[in-house]
Design an enzyme around this catalytic site. Sequence first.
Site, PDB file in Angstrom:
ATOM      1  N   GLY A  73      -4.293  -6.347  11.219  1.00 38.28           N
ATOM      2  CA  GLY A  73      -4.345  -5.321  10.186  1.00 38.28           C
ATOM      3  C   GLY A  73      -5.002  -5.807   8.916  1.00 38.28           C
ATOM      4  O   GLY A  73      -6.234  -5.920   8.827  1.00 38.28           O
ATOM      5  N   ASN A 111       4.044   7.138  15.001  1.00 38.02           N
ATOM      6  CA  ASN A 111       4.468   6.467  13.772  1.00 38.02           C
ATOM      7  C   ASN A 111       5.765   7.096  13.289  1.00 38.02           C
ATOM      8  O   ASN A 111       5.756   8.158  12.682  1.00 38.02           O
ATOM      9  CB  ASN A 111       3.345   6.602  12.725  1.00 38.02           C
ATOM     10  CG  ASN A 111       3.692   5.963  11.404  1.00 38.02           C
ATOM     11  OD1 ASN A 111       4.761   5.372  11.251  1.00 38.02           O
ATOM     12  ND2 ASN A 111       2.787   6.075  10.446  1.00 38.02           N
ATOM     13  N   GLY A 162       0.554  -8.126   5.548  1.00 38.15           N
ATOM     14  CA  GLY A 162      -0.134  -9.394   5.316  1.00 38.15           C
ATOM     15  C   GLY A 162       0.745 -10.589   5.651  1.00 38.15           C
ATOM     16  O   GLY A 162       1.883 -10.426   6.113  1.00 38.15           O
ATOM     17  N   GLY A 208       1.845  -7.754  12.095  1.00 35.45           N
ATOM     18  CA  GLY A 208       2.464  -8.080  10.816  1.00 35.45           C
ATOM     19  C   GLY A 208       1.993  -9.453  10.380  1.00 35.45           C
ATOM     20  O   GLY A 208       2.523 -10.471  10.810  1.00 35.45           O
ATOM     21  N   LEU A 265      -0.607   8.440   4.207  1.00 33.01           N
ATOM     22  CA  LEU A 265      -1.139   9.152   5.376  1.00 33.01           C
ATOM     23  C   LEU A 265      -2.264  10.138   5.052  1.00 33.01           C
ATOM     24  O   LEU A 265      -2.352  11.208   5.656  1.00 33.01           O
ATOM     25  CB  LEU A 265      -0.018   9.886   6.130  1.00 33.01           C
ATOM     26  CG  LEU A 265       0.912   9.002   6.949  1.00 33.01           C
ATOM     27  CD1 LEU A 265       1.921   9.861   7.706  1.00 33.01           C
ATOM     28  CD2 LEU A 265       0.146   8.121   7.927  1.00 33.01           C
ATOM     29  N   ASN A 267       0.838  -1.196   0.000  1.00 35.17           N
ATOM     30  CA  ASN A 267       0.000   0.000   0.000  1.00 35.17           C
ATOM     31  C   ASN A 267       0.866   1.236   0.000  1.00 35.17           C
ATOM     32  O   ASN A 267       1.971   1.252   0.540  1.00 35.17           O
ATOM     33  CB  ASN A 267      -0.973   0.002   1.192  1.00 35.17           C
ATOM     34  CG  ASN A 267      -0.367   0.645   2.424  1.00 35.17           C
ATOM     35  OD1 ASN A 267      -0.322   1.871   2.542  1.00 35.17           O
ATOM     36  ND2 ASN A 267       0.129  -0.174   3.339  1.00 35.17           N
ATOM     37  N   ILE A 309      -0.764   4.544   0.707  1.00 37.42           N
ATOM     38  CA  ILE A 309      -1.843   5.496   0.979  1.00 37.42           C
ATOM     39  C   ILE A 309      -1.260   6.897   1.166  1.00 37.42           C
ATOM     40  O   ILE A 309      -1.797   7.877   0.651  1.00 37.42           O
ATOM     41  CB  ILE A 309      -2.636   5.093   2.254  1.00 37.42           C
ATOM     42  CG1 ILE A 309      -3.083   3.627   2.211  1.00 37.42           C
ATOM     43  CG2 ILE A 309      -3.820   6.041   2.483  1.00 37.42           C
ATOM     44  CD1 ILE A 309      -3.979   3.237   1.086  1.00 37.42           C
ATOM     45  N   CYS A 338       6.547   5.202   8.807  1.00 34.34           N
ATOM     46  CA  CYS A 338       5.725   5.130   7.599  1.00 34.34           C
ATOM     47  C   CYS A 338       6.621   5.191   6.362  1.00 34.34           C
ATOM     48  O   CYS A 338       7.356   6.158   6.177  1.00 34.34           O
ATOM     49  CB  CYS A 338       4.713   6.272   7.542  1.00 34.34           C
ATOM     50  SG  CYS A 338       3.657   6.119   6.084  1.00 34.34           S
ATOM     51  N   THR A 387       5.025  -1.558   8.009  1.00 38.03           N
ATOM     52  CA  THR A 387       5.177  -2.320   6.764  1.00 38.03           C
ATOM     53  C   THR A 387       6.624  -2.329   6.265  1.00 38.03           C
ATOM     54  O   THR A 387       7.426  -1.462   6.609  1.00 38.03           O
ATOM     55  CB  THR A 387       4.291  -1.707   5.669  1.00 38.03           C
ATOM     56  OG1 THR A 387       4.573  -0.319   5.578  1.00 38.03           O
ATOM     57  CG2 THR A 387       2.830  -1.904   5.985  1.00 38.03           C
TER      58      THR A 387
HETATM   59  C1  LIG Z   1      -3.772   0.229   3.971  1.00 39.77           C
HETATM   60  C2  LIG Z   1      -2.829   0.372   5.135  1.00 39.77           C
HETATM   61  C3  LIG Z   1      -2.688   1.609   5.781  1.00 39.77           C
HETATM   62  C4  LIG Z   1      -1.813   1.754   6.847  1.00 39.77           C
HETATM   63  N1  LIG Z   1      -1.716   2.967   7.470  1.00 39.77           N
HETATM   64  C5  LIG Z   1      -0.897   3.106   8.547  1.00 39.77           C
HETATM   65  C6  LIG Z   1      -0.836   4.343   9.269  1.00 39.77           C
HETATM   66  O1  LIG Z   1      -1.532   5.318   8.951  1.00 39.77           O
HETATM   67  N2  LIG Z   1       0.015   4.432  10.330  1.00 39.77           N
HETATM   68  C7  LIG Z   1       0.791   3.364  10.730  1.00 39.77           C
HETATM   69  O2  LIG Z   1       1.539   3.486  11.694  1.00 39.77           O
HETATM   70  N3  LIG Z   1       0.717   2.172  10.085  1.00 39.77           N
HETATM   71  C8  LIG Z   1      -0.095   2.017   9.004  1.00 39.77           C
HETATM   72  N4  LIG Z   1      -0.163   0.797   8.364  1.00 39.77           N
HETATM   73  C9  LIG Z   1       0.653  -0.341   8.858  1.00 39.77           C
HETATM   74  C10 LIG Z   1      -0.175  -1.270   9.761  1.00 39.77           C
HETATM   75  O3  LIG Z   1      -0.659  -0.590  10.896  1.00 39.77           O
HETATM   76  C11 LIG Z   1       0.642  -2.506  10.196  1.00 39.77           C
HETATM   77  O4  LIG Z   1       1.767  -2.078  10.923  1.00 39.77           O
HETATM   78  C12 LIG Z   1       1.109  -3.352   9.034  1.00 39.77           C
HETATM   79  O5  LIG Z   1       0.149  -3.381   8.016  1.00 39.77           O
HETATM   80  C13 LIG Z   1       1.449  -4.791   9.437  1.00 39.77           C
HETATM   81  O6  LIG Z   1       0.306  -5.488   9.921  1.00 39.77           O
HETATM   82  P1  LIG Z   1      -0.631  -6.441   9.008  1.00 39.77           P
HETATM   83  O7  LIG Z   1       0.284  -7.330   8.212  1.00 39.77           O
HETATM   84  O8  LIG Z   1      -1.486  -7.174   9.977  1.00 39.77           O
HETATM   85  O9  LIG Z   1      -1.413  -5.533   8.130  1.00 39.77           O
HETATM   86  C14 LIG Z   1      -1.041   0.634   7.287  1.00 39.77           C
HETATM   87  C15 LIG Z   1      -1.188  -0.606   6.646  1.00 39.77           C
HETATM   88  C16 LIG Z   1      -2.073  -0.751   5.587  1.00 39.77           C
HETATM   89  C17 LIG Z   1      -2.213  -2.099   4.932  1.00 39.77           C
END
Ligand SMILES: Cc1cc2nc3c(=O)[nH]c(=O)nc-3n(C[C@H](O)[C@H](O)[C@H](O)COP(=O)(O)O)c2cc1C
Lengths: 304, 262
Positions: free
Chosen positions: A266, A128, A218, A244, A74, A70, A72, A131, A194
Amino acid sequence: MKPNLQVHIGSMLMANPVTTASGTFGFGPEYAPYVNIDQLGAITVKGTTLEPREGNPTPRLVETPAGILNSIGLQNPGADYLIEHYAPYFRELKTNVIVNIAGNTVEEYAQLAAKLDPVQGIAALEVNISCPNVKKGGMAFGSDPAAAAEVTQAVKNATSKPVIVKLSPNVSDIAAIAREVAGAGADALSVINTLLGMAIDIRQKKPLLGNIVGGLSGPAVKPVAIRAVWQVYQAVSIPIIGMGGIMAAEDALEFILAGATAVAVGTASFTNPRATLEVLEGIERYLMANGIADINQLVGAAQP
Amino acid sequence: MSKVLDAKVLAVYQVAPETYYMELEAPDIARLAVPGQFVHVRCSETQEPLLRRPLSIHMVSRPKGVLALLFRVIGKGTEMLAQRQPGDLVNLMGPLGRGFTLPLPGSRVAVAAGGIGAAPLVFLVQELANMKCQITVYLGAKDKKSVLCDGQFEQMDAEVVIATDDGSLGWQGNVTDFMGRHMDWRRTAMTYVCGPKPMMQGVAALLAEADVPGEVSLEEHMGCGVGACLSCAVKISHHGKVTNKRACADGPVFPSWQVVWD
Ligand SMILES: Cc1cc2nc3c(=O)[nH]c(=O)nc-3n(C[C@H](O)[C@H](O)[C@H](O)COP(=O)(O)O)c2cc1C
Ligand SMILES: Cc1cc2nc3c(=O)[nH]c(=O)nc-3n(C[C@H](O)[C@H](O)[C@H](O)COP(=O)(O)OP(=O)(O)OC[C@H]3O[C@@H](n4cnc5c(N)ncnc54)[C@H](O)[C@@H]3O)c2cc1C
Ligand code: FES
């Protein structure tokens, strides 16, 4: 007998160890049709900045083997909007709300923390510094131990709420960063954000993401995340929120055994909007099946 | 309120090249759905593919509790979905998104469909026909074999104008050109558009020029489908200010004059 699921993240008491990963659960109401949010230990909401941000160009999301990238960037409505429109909703929730914060400079992090400090309904701040999707700030703070410590200290000085610092896996020594951040007064750590990644469309011969690079999350990142939690647990004594690639309770239990006190779900919510609650139910079943009276006994239990 | 549920496949068959029709038992979704909304579909039971696929609600039968999809096989997810058999369960979230705005009963309306864009418009025409609207459907496709839903539209008493790229059926050319030449916009209360981006952009330009209202249904890659992840940003201009809206939650249907095409 029902096992004890309560855990502490600094001074914040969670009724159970499950929260949401920032950016994957909006501000909460988006998932209310599928999940009784009050059953979660906390929700961690979208990354918030002082001013509103429009984020990166599309496409912002690409599916990769067992994961997603992703970028995005912020996108968020800004702190004032959060305080005006979401804080009243947060106050109605029985669960804890953790607000994820980001900035371009140390001063911005501090200003934002100060602004959110008096807001009721916010239980803790997650800083954070990891990012991968913004040009300034973000990961730049998270990959330099001195800068990470500086941001941590500035936020700590600006708020009385528990401060959780979210670490980046895109560093050569995550334990070193963890030590600095803990030394600077962090109450807890979120591990991991990520992984910086990229994918290319071979037909168009171009990057698939509008922003070219993005953050991988993921199931694909789980082994990296488990390793990071393991190393951070050995380096510091403050609690860890592990995340994660958690898709099911078994994944969450791996994190807890590696040293996480709490876990965040997540990307899994995209596949299964009830994933958060199903992870929680699975953890509880595991404790009962194994005769474990208290989840805290499991934290770091795989460590030597 | 949107639900997540396992829906039983009642029927699935191919209706045109690479195009499948699927009927699902989903009374809770069928009951709540309005035209233009979509369901977020899990195409497999494993983590491959990881994400759901957004598919428009093609038709509903509320008395029977049935919901139908019409989809083109373009990649992994839709290919797996097309292989499901009657009796299989498919996990759905829905209904999701903001649908079409319905006109006053009895209005004269135009519906423009390009290719698989016909999918949500059948449900819309169902509803418009119930409201005794006078409906003309402009139906574009590559060739005769790929023309979708013409029989369904006719059955609902809509006038159907077909345009094919190769002229193998109806007018030769695209829907936008046909509408540009032949539409009497003053007599059209509302125009609804769903199709490939250039087609929607073209029709939106015609609508803007004629200064008449219309709605388009936008597509963007989606993660959550519920407004939480901000993957599906589309640029929307409102009172001169351009902001990102979420195709999944603020759309997928938007006023044609507000869309910023790039
Ligand atoms: C679409 C998306 C948006 C995210 N936005 C943020 C964010 O705004 N701030 C942040 O600290 N992490 C953000 N993350 C990271 C997640 O909080 C998490 O640390 C990461 O996705 C790993 O977990 P997961 O594999 O369960 O998704 C985002 C992840 C995704 C997929
Ligand atoms: C609101 C909405 C309604 C839709 N309704 C229909 C419909 O009724 N019938 C139909 O055939 N198609 C429809 N689509 C397009 C459909 O979602 C894609 O064709 C489908 O996701 C492709 O998945 P895949 O695995 O087969 O393709 P792949 O190319 O393998 O998919 C890879 C990734 O890209 C995404 N993707 C690829 N193409 C699109 C696209 N055009 N729009 C959004 N995401 C895309 C996929 O969801 C997936 O995440 C709709 C899209 C949206 C946004
Ligand atoms: S798909 Fe997540 S916000 Fe639209």
